[in-house]
Design an enzyme around this catalytic site. Structure first.
Site, PDB file in Angstrom:
ATOM      1  N   SER A 167     -32.761  28.029 -16.339  1.00 25.53           N
ATOM      2  CA  SER A 167     -33.000  29.381 -17.075  1.00 25.53           C
ATOM      3  C   SER A 167     -32.172  29.734 -18.441  1.00 25.53           C
ATOM      4  CB  SER A 167     -31.725  30.498 -16.122  1.00 25.53           C
ATOM      5  OG  SER A 167     -32.724  30.746 -14.935  1.00 25.53           O
ATOM      6  N   ASP A 204     -35.921  39.506 -18.940  1.00 24.93           N
ATOM      7  CA  ASP A 204     -34.715  39.448 -18.135  1.00 24.93           C
ATOM      8  C   ASP A 204     -34.302  40.655 -17.832  1.00 24.93           C
ATOM      9  OD1 ASP A 204     -32.325  37.863 -16.421  1.00 24.93           O
ATOM     10  OD2 ASP A 204     -33.724  36.375 -18.157  1.00 24.93           O
ATOM     11  N   HIS A 243     -27.772  38.030 -16.115  1.00 21.47           N
ATOM     12  CA  HIS A 243     -28.815  36.644 -16.280  1.00 21.47           C
ATOM     13  C   HIS A 243     -29.944  36.976 -17.774  1.00 21.47           C
ATOM     14  CE1 HIS A 243     -32.672  34.069 -15.865  1.00 21.47           C
ATOM     15  NE2 HIS A 243     -31.832  33.278 -15.874  1.00 21.47           N
TER      16      HIS A 243
END
EC number: 3.4.21.75
Length: 803
Positions: A370, A155, A196
């Site tokens: 996600s 990520d 994230h």
């Protein structure tokens, strides 16, 4: 503060737009034989900075004097590098657009207190019970917490010093591919755009019982982060991330992919594909790395995750989302490659996912697929602790057998040929951690995977507008594959508007998979080139029998199927368990409304004894263009133009040269009224395609291609061309056209009059200025003659006698 935030958003937007340009970067991937020392020497010789090994004999380098972004490749540097005998191949890397699959939701800044907040009561997806969660507490009670398993998050970085992650952080599972160092810490900015990876990591391995934030699904597992999304994402960057320390890392979790915009078709490049293959064949001492992937957030744009080459891969465990109430989320993409589901966010009012956040904070608003993929990675870590010998294929088998469809609401649930419920939105259902752990403990390694490929003879088949092409392929032998796992339909076709196409595949046991749904935003003319549409819906079925491929063209233009073939992955023997009914053994097939008919009914010669050289002992195919009105031929004249018949229905499959194939399955020398001719691919005949419903005769498919109209209509001219208009509407159109023309004439007249008035006014003004100028130049003599001249020049009022 507001100005700083706006500037930060602007910077992020510029970076995002720049990433979509697919520009050439200053990085190269080079195939160099001789090892890492030779690669370092090559880099030094040609002005490169050596970045590291990608996989096998491929190495990553960055040139010091080449611009970081360019629309054109740097041929001079590339050619110098390629001339070196030590370099077998080299590729200048291009930036790809890769999107994180969470959702950006606007919220008041003071909605949450993010400091030292205990969030376990809010973790509804782990603590509701009664079959409404993913059943992780049962595994915890059995002492399974993911101990000894390593998960890495591919990520935008990982806040390794977060108090809820620091105890489980694994530096051997971490790397900064963007910054080329060992530290995966995210780059901080004004809008926390790189949060994230830290959020995903907390879902997997946030520490339990420390009064901080939340608890990870596998809170005993090690967790690492690979920073690879905060910069140019190239094939080399993806490959290095996917192949990081494969003997130490067990599970790679990825919550990103190509743009979920409903018009992109993209997948891993050559180097990333090599990394996947190396991972499943050599990772974890040959048992195979486990790749967990988020299926995508393109639901609002009608995207289809089978157009994403990462989720559409047999090597990844593709995970979709379900809302708190068991519904299909608005962002969810439906496709036949999705294996299972975990919970995530939903509509307004439905709860979201709790996890760690940047700046040592916590959040209760992690969203999208996600959030689903890391939950699945954590559950897989629990199963892997229960049985460290599980292979990558074992894990997929266990997910298929234990996923629960109960409480998940979707309109497309069906029962496949071996009795399992499956859906394009949810795969085989909600992942059940305790069931996976218990099945993993007694699991026997699945038999060796075999691959069988069957090519179809159909080439150059036209797909007329507003119709469907149906192709039947009979599979009699499939060496090594008797029980299916993954099925791929590799399709090559030309399309005028790719989004108008829909593709379905039906197995011999009647299981129907939608390989491609209509995508309204996809206006590309690129079509598909050997794109491997994948389905897991026939898991456990046999490959033998007749498979049916249906291609629907909902557009206005003629498309063409160039070629297609089926690729079957599976085992020669069934998957056996000591104390469970083997569901992968063939069961009585479930009959659907659109089940393919038995092979014997499809052709009576199927029941005949096979003889050597008999053409019916191989594959049989039936292809046709399907239309609503299908009738049998009624005259001998119609049969006379047919070269090949279908025995069962009497339909003509191929017409003789010079004859036209009609929509009712017959051949004629002239296309019937209400149709127009489209030349066949070999130009020996034509297909008769129906005109637009408003036309009596036509030259093409559009309503502006009419030549004559029905009795109740008249051919009229409009801005787009001639088309048929009903008589009772004609006066309206005529009056509209008259009004339009009169309006144009009136406005044109007004404009011309305005121009004339302005011209006259300017002319008068100029003349007036000229007279005043002349008056100022005249000498005043005081005699009557001068005054008379003045009066003549300017009028009596200009000069008085008293002067």
């Amino acid at each position: 503060m507001c100005t700083r935030r706006i500037l930060g958003l602007a910077v992020v937007a510029l970076l995002t737009l720049g990433g979509r340009a697919r520009a050439y970067t200053n990085q190269w991937a080079a195939h160099i034989e001789g090892g890492e020392e030779v690669a370092r020497q090559v880099a030094e010789d040609y002005g490169f900075r050596y970045l590291g090994k990608i996989n096998d004999d491929w190495y990553h380098m960055e040139h010091r004097s080449v611009a970081k972004r360019s629309t054109e490749p740097h041929l001079e540097v590339h050619q110098r590098l390629m001339k070196d005998s030590r370099v077998r191949r080299a590729e200048q890397q291009r930036a790809k657009s890769r999107t994180k699959r969470d959702l950006v939701v606007k919220r008041p800044s003071n909605i949450l207190n993010l400091v030292n907040d205990e969030r376990w009561p809010q973790m509804w997806y782990l603590n509701r019970g009664k079959g409404l969660d993913m059943n992780v507490q049962g595994a915890w009670l059995e002492g399974i917490t993911g101990q000894g398993i390593v998960v890495t998050i591919l990520d935008d970085g990982l806040e390794k010093d977060h108090p809820d992650l620091v105890n489980n952080y694994d530096p051997l599972a971490s790397y900064d591919v963007n910054g080329h160092d060992e530290d995966p810490m995210p780059r901080y900015d004004l809008v926390d755009s790189n949060r994230h990876g830290t959020r995903c990591a907390g879902e997997v391995a946030a520490t339990a019982n420390n009064s901080i934030c939340a608890v990870g699904v596998a809170y005993g597992a090690g967790v690492g982060g690979v920073r690879m999304l905060d910069g140019d994402v190239t094939d080399a960057v993806e490959a290095r991330s996917l192949s990081l320390n494969p003997q130490h890392i067990d599970i790679y979790s990825a919550s990103w992919g190509p743009d979920d915009d409903g018009k992109t078709v993209d997948g891993p490049g050559e180097l990333a594909t090599r990394a996947f293959i190396e991972g499943i064949t050599k990772g974890r001492s040959g048992k195979g790395s486990i790749f967990v992937w988020a299926s995508g957030n393109g639901g609002r744009d009608h995207d289809n995750c089978n157009c994403d080459g990462y989720t559409n891969s047999i090597w990844t465990l593709s995970i979709s989302s379900a809302t708190e109430n068991g519904l299909v989320p608005w962002y969810s993409e439906a496709c036949s490659s999705t294996l299972a589901t975990t919970y995530s966010s939903g509509a307004t009012g439905e709860k979201q996912v709790v996890t760690t956040d940047l700046h040592h904070h916590c959040t209760s608003s992690h969203t999208g697929t996600s959030a689903s993929a890391p939950l699945a990675a954590g559950i897989c870590a629990l199963a892997l602790e229960a049985n460290r010998e599980l292979t990558w294929r074992d894990m997929q088998h266990i997910v298929v057998r234990t996923a629960k469809p109960a409480n998940l609401q979707a309109p497309d649930w069906v029962v496949n040929g071996v009795g399992r419920n499956v859906s394009h939105s949810f795969g085989y259902g909600l992942m059940d951690a305790t069931a996976m752990v218990r099945l993993a403990r007694r699991w026997r390694t699945v038999p060796e995977q075999h691959k069988c490929e069957v090519s179809a003879p159909h080439t150059g088949r036209p797909i007329p507008p507003k119709s469907q092409l149906i192709l039947d392929l009979h599979v009699k032998e499939c060496s090594g594959v008797n029980f299916l796992e993954h099925v791929q339909a590799k399709v090559s076709l030309m399309a005028t508007r790719r989004g108008d196409l829909q593709i379905q595949l039906t197995s011999p046991q009647g299981t129907r998979s939608t390989l491609l749904a209509k995508r309204p935003h996809d206006v590309s003319k690129a079509g598909f080139s050997q794109w491997p549409f994948m389905s897991v819906h026939t898991w456990g079925e046999r490959p033998h029998g007749t498979w049916r491929l249906e291609i629907h063209n909902e557009g206005r233009y003629l498309d063409t199927l160039n070629e297609w073939r089926l690729v079957f992955y599976g085992t020669e023997t069934s998957v056996e368990l000591d104390d469970e009914l083997d569901k992968d053994k063939p069961q009585p097939p479930v009959r659907h409304q659109e089940t393919v008919q038995d092979n014997a009914a499809l052709d009576p010669r199927q029941n005949a004894v096979d003889t050597e050289g008999d053409p019916w002992t191989g594959s049989q195919q039936v292809d046709r263009v399907s239309h609503p009105e299908v009738q049998k031929p009624t005259t001998e004249n119609q049969r006379s133009g047919c070269a090949t018949f279908e025995a069962r229905s009497g339909r003509c499959l191929v017409c003789k040269p010079g004859w036209n194939h009609n929509s009712n399955g017959n051949c004629s020398q002239q296309c019937p009224s209400g149709t127009y001719a489209v030349r066949d691919h070999d130009k020996t005949g034509a297909f008769c395609i129906k005109c637009h419903y408003s036309c009596l005769s036509c030259k093409g498919p559009s309503d502006t291609d009419c030549l004559t109209c029905h009795e109740d209509s008249a051919l009229m001219l409009s801005d787009n061309g001639e088309h048929c208009v009903l008589h009772n509407l004609s006066w309206k159109m005529q009056s509209t056209m008259w009004y339009y023309r009169m309006t144009v004439v009136f406005l044109t007249s007004i404009a011309l009059m305005t121009v004339v008035v302005v011209y006259l006014a300017l002319d008068w003004y100029i003349r007036r200025r000229k007279r005043v100028h002349e008056y100022s130049q005249v000498s005043y003599t005081g005699n009557g003659e001068a005054r008379a001249d003045m009066k003549r020049l300017h009028g009596d009022t200009c000069v008085s006698d008293s002067e």
